[in-house]
Write an enzyme that holds these catalytic residues in place. Sequence first.
Site, PDB file in Angstrom:
ATOM      1  N   SER A 197       0.822  -1.204   0.000  1.00  0.00           N
ATOM      2  CA  SER A 197       0.000   0.000   0.000  1.00  0.00           C
ATOM      3  C   SER A 197       0.859   1.259   0.000  1.00  0.00           C
ATOM      4  CB  SER A 197      -0.847  -0.019   1.272  1.00  0.00           C
ATOM      5  OG  SER A 197      -1.463   1.216   1.472  1.00  0.00           O
ATOM      6  N   TYR A 228      -1.921   0.225  10.114  1.00  0.00           N
ATOM      7  CA  TYR A 228      -2.137  -0.486   8.843  1.00  0.00           C
ATOM      8  C   TYR A 228      -0.895  -0.365   7.948  1.00  0.00           C
ATOM      9  CZ  TYR A 228      -3.661  -1.373   4.096  1.00  0.00           C
ATOM     10  OH  TYR A 228      -3.731  -1.840   2.809  1.00  0.00           O
ATOM     11  N   LYS A 253       1.825  -3.385   6.543  1.00  0.00           N
ATOM     12  CA  LYS A 253       2.175  -3.627   5.141  1.00  0.00           C
ATOM     13  C   LYS A 253       3.685  -3.495   4.927  1.00  0.00           C
ATOM     14  CE  LYS A 253      -1.691  -4.814   3.416  1.00  0.00           C
ATOM     15  NZ  LYS A 253      -1.871  -6.110   2.746  1.00  0.00           N
TER      16      LYS A 253
END
Length: 333
Positions: free
Chosen positions: A120, A144, A148
């Site tokens: 991402s 988050y 990643k």
Amino acid sequence: MTARANILVTGGAGFIGSHACKALAAAGHNPVTLDNFSTGNRDSVKWGPCIEGDIRDTAVVQKLLCRHAITAVMHFAAKAYVGESVKMPAPYYANNVGGTISVLEACRRSDVQQFIFSSSCATYGIPARLPITEETEQRPVSPYGWTKLIGEQMIKDHSAAYGMRYVILRYFNAAGADPDGELAERHDPETHLIPLALMAAYGHTADLPVFGTDYPTADGTCIRDYVHVSDLATAHTDAVSYLLRGGANLAVNIGSGNGHSIKEIVKAIQRITGRAIPLRMLPRRAGDPPVMIADPELAKQALGFTTSLSDIRTIVAHASLQFTREVADAIPA
Ligand code: UDP
């Protein structure tokens, strides 16, 4: 022309995973979905077998790799809400980091040597310069984004130790929906800007919350690079072809190279649908960088990938398909 490949798609029932399965089948490959249906939809698994199971169960993943003679893994399965990850980091680390370790370990045990990872733009945090190239420093500002980035590092370490080759795709903002109307964006609860704006336009909700109007952008709202989910799916088939022809390890941005503010998106949707979108101005959402725009050049050079559906008009037109159908269905005969 590349050979047909049997590909394990973790999270194949999700928004991006299901579109990728459709693209894989169209390219002549055989997708095999593994999904725990925590957020995915069973009726989105239309191209190839569907196995219910959890990626953290390494034995289950290993069995599937063997039973279906898998040659490459596409690892989508993850929790993917930036805002939620700030409020509730533990399940993000457990699922995204723990899940990725498990899938990598199953690959090692089964000697699966090709891996495509859903990363991402959230791994870049707040970039010092725009557009964002792959050389931009990765300093996430949300749990988050960290999960990643840790996933990327685990893949790189695993590759160095065991020889597996990988393509890491750093998605910008996935949007739109299947042009044929076979798949839609359905999250429960919905948190993404474009479907929420359409829900407000079609009267499913009273208004659209706008998170932050004091960002250092021309109109004060966040700017994102929206990429059509079918273009994203194509990036995955391009990545498979690349690995099958022996391509070297690669980490690459997948975006359109264009940025749009929240207010610009709202205006475009109002213009395209002919409907008003009432706005509710709210404070900033934790974990949101002000501007994210990809430099798409490496994807073009290395994978031959370019977007063809990622203009806002097409994204909104395709994302509206489910709403116009719902609206049509609701009109009595
Ligand atoms: N956003 C918003 N209202 C919403 C949902 C999102 O203002 O109801 C904003 C969000 O803060 C971000 C942008 O829209 O600046 C894109 O958010 P989204 O959740 O669609 O994707 P993300 O960037 O989190 O992957």
